[in-house]
Design an enzyme around this catalytic site. Structure first.
Site, mmCIF file in Angstrom:
data_model
loop_
_atom_site.group_PDB
_atom_site.id
_atom_site.type_symbol
_atom_site.label_atom_id
_atom_site.label_comp_id
_atom_site.label_asym_id
_atom_site.label_seq_id
_atom_site.Cartn_x
_atom_site.Cartn_y
_atom_site.Cartn_z
ATOM 1 N N SER A 140 0.853 -1.186 0.000
ATOM 2 C CA SER A 140 0.000 0.000 0.000
ATOM 3 C C SER A 140 0.886 1.232 0.000
ATOM 4 C CB SER A 140 -0.884 0.026 1.248
ATOM 5 O OG SER A 140 -1.547 1.273 1.379
ATOM 6 N N TYR A 153 -2.541 -0.589 9.948
ATOM 7 C CA TYR A 153 -2.493 -1.007 8.547
ATOM 8 C C TYR A 153 -1.190 -0.560 7.891
ATOM 9 C CZ TYR A 153 -4.000 -1.448 3.651
ATOM 10 O OH TYR A 153 -4.094 -1.777 2.317
#
Length: 258
Positions: A140, A153
């Site tokens: 990501s 995350y």
């Protein structure tokens, strides 16, 4: 992309980016679709077979190393030696860092980081004697640029990104390439779960100064297929001299600050 006659294991294949990766690679490769969600997995495999592809479903929790080892062994027994691994399985727990629970942190790292480790280790151990293979971890852009309420995350994706690069360094001598594809905001169920209303996409594209988010210069969200095409390139022979690379697919959202 010259993946014909190869076997590709794709985790998180039941939906979103994982399903898109499986669809793109199925144009040439046999697909081992792995996920914990049985219904979505069965639907994907049925779709791929209807299109004339060779595909099989494998249910497993990537955070369980014993389960992963059994599934990888089953894939090689049923479909053949794994040539390509794409780590897509992931979860997102959103909250301010001071409000994250122990469970939020543990679950996030169990899937996003331990899962990448478990599957990559099991597959790489089999690739090494064959001196061939390609591994891509879908990370990501949040791994390289801080995001509000995404501490768990972002940290988990940063860890799996660096693990993949270290793995690539160690396996280079065995002609095994390991790369990362880091999407930005992509139109998936995970992304839509963050939206407050039907204008969620427009808000993400525009950015939010109060959240220190710049928006997306290309003025559109990525589609899962956009990410899948980048993965397909990196696992193909066209990328044979690329390893330990982190390719951002975010429409310029991080201004190239990776």
């Amino acid at each position: 992309m010259r993946t014909t006659q190869k076997v590709a294991l794709v985790t998180g294949a039941a939906q979103g980016i994982g399903a898109a990766v499986a669809r793109v690679l199925a144009e040439g490769a046999s697909i081992a679709a792995l996920d914990i969600q049985g219904e979505g997995l069965a639907s994907l495999v049925a779709e791929l077979r209807e299109r004339g592809g060779r595909a099989a479903a494998f249910r497993a929790d990537v955070s369980d190393s014993a389960s992963v080892e059994r599934v990888v062994e089953a894939v090689e027994r049923e479909l053949g030696p794994i040539d390509i691994l794409v780590n897509v399985a992931g979860v997102l727990r959103v909250a301010p860092a001071v409000s994250l629970t122990d469970e939020d942190w543990t679950v996030t790292f169990a899937v996003n980081t331990l899962g990448v480790f478990h599957v990559s280790r099991a597959v790489a151990r089999r690739m090494v004697p064959r001196r061939s293979g390609a591994i891509v971890t879908v990370g990501s852009n949040a791994a390289g640029v801080p995001r509000m309420q995404m501490a768990a995350y972002s940290a988990s994706k940063a860890a799996s990104t660096m693990f993949t690069k270290c793995l690539g360094l160690e396996l280079a001598q065995d002609n095994i390439r390991c790369n990362v594809v880091s999407p930005g905001s992509t139109d998936t169920p995970m992304q839509r779960a963050l939206w407050a209303d039907e204008h969620g996409a427009q808000a993400v594209i525009a950015g939010s100064p109060e959240s220190f988010r710049l928006g997306i210069p290309l003025r559109r969200l990525a589609t899962p297929a956009d990410v899948a095409e980048a993965v397909a390139f990196l696992v193909s022979d066209r990328a044979r001299h690329i390893t330990m690379h982190d390719l951002y697919v975010d429409g310029g959202a991080t201004l190239g600050a990776n």
